[in-house]
Design a protein around this motif. Structure first.
Motif, short mmCIF file in Angstrom:
data_model
loop_
_atom_site.label_atom_id
_atom_site.label_comp_id
_atom_site.label_asym_id
_atom_site.label_seq_id
_atom_site.Cartn_x
_atom_site.Cartn_y
_atom_site.Cartn_z
N ASN A 177 0.73 -1.05 -0.11
CA ASN A 177 0.06 0.01 0.02
C ASN A 177 0.87 1.15 0.07
OD1 ASN A 177 -2.49 -1.61 0.15
ND2 ASN A 177 -2.54 -1.55 2.38
N VAL A 178 2.02 1.03 0.54
CA VAL A 178 2.98 2.34 0.54
C VAL A 178 3.50 2.61 -0.76
CG1 VAL A 178 5.28 3.21 1.58
CG2 VAL A 178 3.45 2.22 3.19
N VAL A 179 4.02 1.47 -1.21
CA VAL A 179 4.70 1.76 -2.63
C VAL A 179 3.29 2.22 -3.70
CG1 VAL A 179 5.44 0.48 -4.65
CG2 VAL A 179 6.08 -0.06 -2.23
N TYR A 180 1.89 1.60 -3.58
CA TYR A 180 0.98 2.10 -4.27
C TYR A 180 0.78 3.53 -4.18
CZ TYR A 180 0.12 -2.79 -5.28
OH TYR A 180 0.32 -4.12 -5.67
N ALA A 181 0.78 3.96 -3.02
CA ALA A 181 0.54 5.64 -2.51
C ALA A 181 1.67 6.25 -3.31
CB ALA A 181 0.63 5.80 -1.03
N ILE A 182 2.98 5.86 -3.03
CA ILE A 182 4.09 6.60 -3.46
C ILE A 182 3.94 6.86 -4.98
CG2 ILE A 182 6.58 6.60 -3.92
CD1 ILE A 182 6.90 5.29 -1.32
N VAL A 183 3.65 5.70 -5.80
CA VAL A 183 3.43 5.79 -7.21
C VAL A 183 2.20 6.59 -7.51
CG1 VAL A 183 2.97 4.26 -9.32
CG2 VAL A 183 4.46 3.40 -7.66
N ALA A 184 1.13 6.79 -6.85
CA ALA A 184 0.16 7.36 -7.47
C ALA A 184 0.52 9.02 -6.96
CB ALA A 184 -0.97 7.04 -6.34
N LEU A 185 1.11 9.17 -5.83
CA LEU A 185 1.54 10.55 -5.45
C LEU A 185 2.65 11.13 -6.76
CD1 LEU A 185 1.58 13.11 -3.60
CD2 LEU A 185 3.60 11.92 -2.50
N VAL A 186 3.35 10.34 -7.40
CA VAL A 186 4.56 10.65 -8.36
C VAL A 186 3.60 10.97 -9.61
CG1 VAL A 186 6.38 10.05 -9.80
CG2 VAL A 186 6.45 9.59 -7.40
N ILE A 187 2.67 10.46 -9.83
CA ILE A 187 2.02 10.46 -10.99
C ILE A 187 1.26 11.65 -10.77
CG2 ILE A 187 -0.06 9.48 -12.49
CD1 ILE A 187 0.93 6.49 -11.80
N LEU A 188 0.43 11.92 -9.58
CA LEU A 188 -0.27 13.09 -9.31
C LEU A 188 0.48 14.37 -9.58
CD1 LEU A 188 -3.14 14.41 -8.65
CD2 LEU A 188 -2.15 14.02 -6.16
N VAL A 189 1.79 14.41 -8.98
CA VAL A 189 2.43 15.53 -9.00
C VAL A 189 2.99 15.84 -10.58
CG1 VAL A 189 4.84 16.44 -8.39
CG2 VAL A 189 3.52 15.26 -6.71
N PHE A 190 3.23 14.78 -11.36
CA PHE A 190 3.65 15.11 -12.81
C PHE A 190 2.46 15.59 -13.57
CE2 PHE A 190 3.83 13.06 -17.05
CZ PHE A 190 5.07 13.69 -17.50
N ALA A 191 1.20 15.02 -13.17
CA ALA A 191 -0.10 15.53 -14.03
C ALA A 191 -0.27 16.97 -13.51
CB ALA A 191 -1.18 14.78 -13.55
N ILE A 192 0.05 17.37 -12.45
CA ILE A 192 -0.25 18.72 -11.78
C ILE A 192 0.77 19.69 -12.55
CG2 ILE A 192 0.19 20.38 -9.87
CD1 ILE A 192 -1.35 18.23 -8.15
N GLN A 193 2.08 19.32 -12.82
CA GLN A 193 3.08 20.12 -13.43
C GLN A 193 2.67 20.42 -14.65
OE1 GLN A 193 6.56 17.85 -12.73
NE2 GLN A 193 7.01 19.05 -10.76
N LEU A 194 2.11 19.36 -15.40
CA LEU A 194 1.71 19.26 -16.72
C LEU A 194 0.61 20.29 -17.06
CD1 LEU A 194 2.02 15.64 -18.18
CD2 LEU A 194 3.60 17.52 -18.62
N ILE A 195 -0.39 20.28 -16.26
CA ILE A 195 -1.63 21.03 -16.08
C ILE A 195 -0.90 22.79 -15.93
CG2 ILE A 195 -3.54 21.70 -15.15
CD1 ILE A 195 -4.27 18.65 -14.66
N ARG A 196 -0.14 22.86 -14.71
CA ARG A 196 0.16 24.19 -14.96
C ARG A 196 0.88 24.82 -15.73
NH1 ARG A 196 2.81 24.56 -9.00
NH2 ARG A 196 3.03 26.76 -9.67
N ARG A 197 1.81 24.06 -16.22
CA ARG A 197 2.51 24.30 -17.59
C ARG A 197 1.82 24.97 -18.85
NH1 ARG A 197 6.33 20.21 -20.42
NH2 ARG A 197 4.22 19.50 -21.48
N GLU A 198 0.62 24.03 -18.90
CA GLU A 198 -0.30 24.34 -20.11
C GLU A 198 -1.13 25.41 -19.81
OE1 GLU A 198 -1.74 23.15 -24.07
OE2 GLU A 198 -0.02 22.81 -22.87
N VAL A 199 -1.66 25.55 -18.78
CA VAL A 199 -2.32 26.81 -18.26
C VAL A 199 -1.75 28.06 -18.35
CG1 VAL A 199 -3.65 27.75 -16.44
CG2 VAL A 199 -3.91 25.57 -16.81
#
Length: 250
Positions: A177-199
């Motif tokens: 569960n910890v590993v899954y949470a870390i992977v999900a967090l990394v994906i979320l941070v990456f997605a937020i960075q992409l959205i902020r850059r595009e905005v």
């Protein structure tokens, strides 16, 4: 029937082949946990009808077979199609593709080796190896090394502890569960960075940096289609006329 009962039933029916099949399926369907399958194989190996080494080799064979299948899917997609996908996705640009290629060039071997020992990631890490055309021999060697370590640890736990291996099951769940949470967090941070850059790009009125590249890609696709049509017309003995009709080639 839960996952444990199903795994036990499969091993009882098929023995080492059942272990190889279960681990093969675990590669394709990450919700099937190898942290449960492998200790059960160790328990079975301690019985009168199986051996430790046979179970270990069967589990490693299943790991490699599943990894090969996912690697093959990656090779079918290929780097060119992946680059086109990057160009057509609204938040990704070709520089993101270049960064990903650079990462695989620099850290691809480590990613494959250590990825084989990370729940969730271990099943999917084979696809990038195929996408970026890692040599099959090197991919197999890294998969063999990582899978051997992972499988040996959990199979040995089951072999040594027997039916008492279940006392560690809550801890393996927590780790997963910890590993899954870390992977999900990394994906979320990456997605937020992409959205902020595009905005920010759109707010400043800047052009899409990949617009020209995408137009070139579309033109190349159209040219390929026209070339294919010309070859087909040549093979069937007809030629296209300006008025859209066709006639026999002289």
């Amino acid at each position: 029937m839960n996952i444990v009962d199903w795994a036990v039933s499969t091993m009882d029916s098929l023995g080492t082949l059942g272990v190889a099949l279960l681990i093969f399926l675990e590669n394709l369907f990450p919700p099937i946990p190898s942290e449960v399958i492998l200790p059960l194989a160790g328990v079975a190996a301690a019985g009168p009808n199986n051996t430790y080494w046979a179970m270990l080799l069967a589990s490693i064979s299943g790991s490699i077979a599943g990894a090969w299948l996912l690697y093959g899917l990656g090779r079918l997609l290929g780097p060119e199609r992946l680059r086109t996908i990057f160009l057509k996705l609204p938040l990704l640009h070709v520089k993101d593709y270049d960064k990903t290629v650079d990462f695989m060039d620099k850290h691809g071997h480590k990613a494959i080796f250590f990825g084989r020992m990370v729940p969730g990631v271990r099943s999917l890490i084979s696809i990038p190896a195929g996408l970026y055309a890692m040599p099959l021999g090197m991919f197999t060697l890294l998969t063999l090394a990582g899978s051997t370590i992972w499988n040996t640890v959990f199979l040995t736990i089951g072999y040594v502890m027997g039916s008492n291996w279940t006392v560690i099951e809550p801890y393996t769940d927590i780790f997963s569960n910890v590993v899954y949470a870390i992977v999900a967090l990394v994906i979320l941070v990456f997605a937020i960075q992409l959205i902020r850059r595009e905005v920010a790009r759109r707010r400043l009125g800047l052009p899409d940096p990949d617009e020209a590249l995408l137009e070139q890609e579309e033109n190349r696709t159209e040219d390929s289609g026209r070339d294919g049509a010309t070859e087909d017309s040549g093979r069937d003995g007809t030629t296209a006329r300006p008025d859209g009709t066709s006639g026999s080639a002289r």
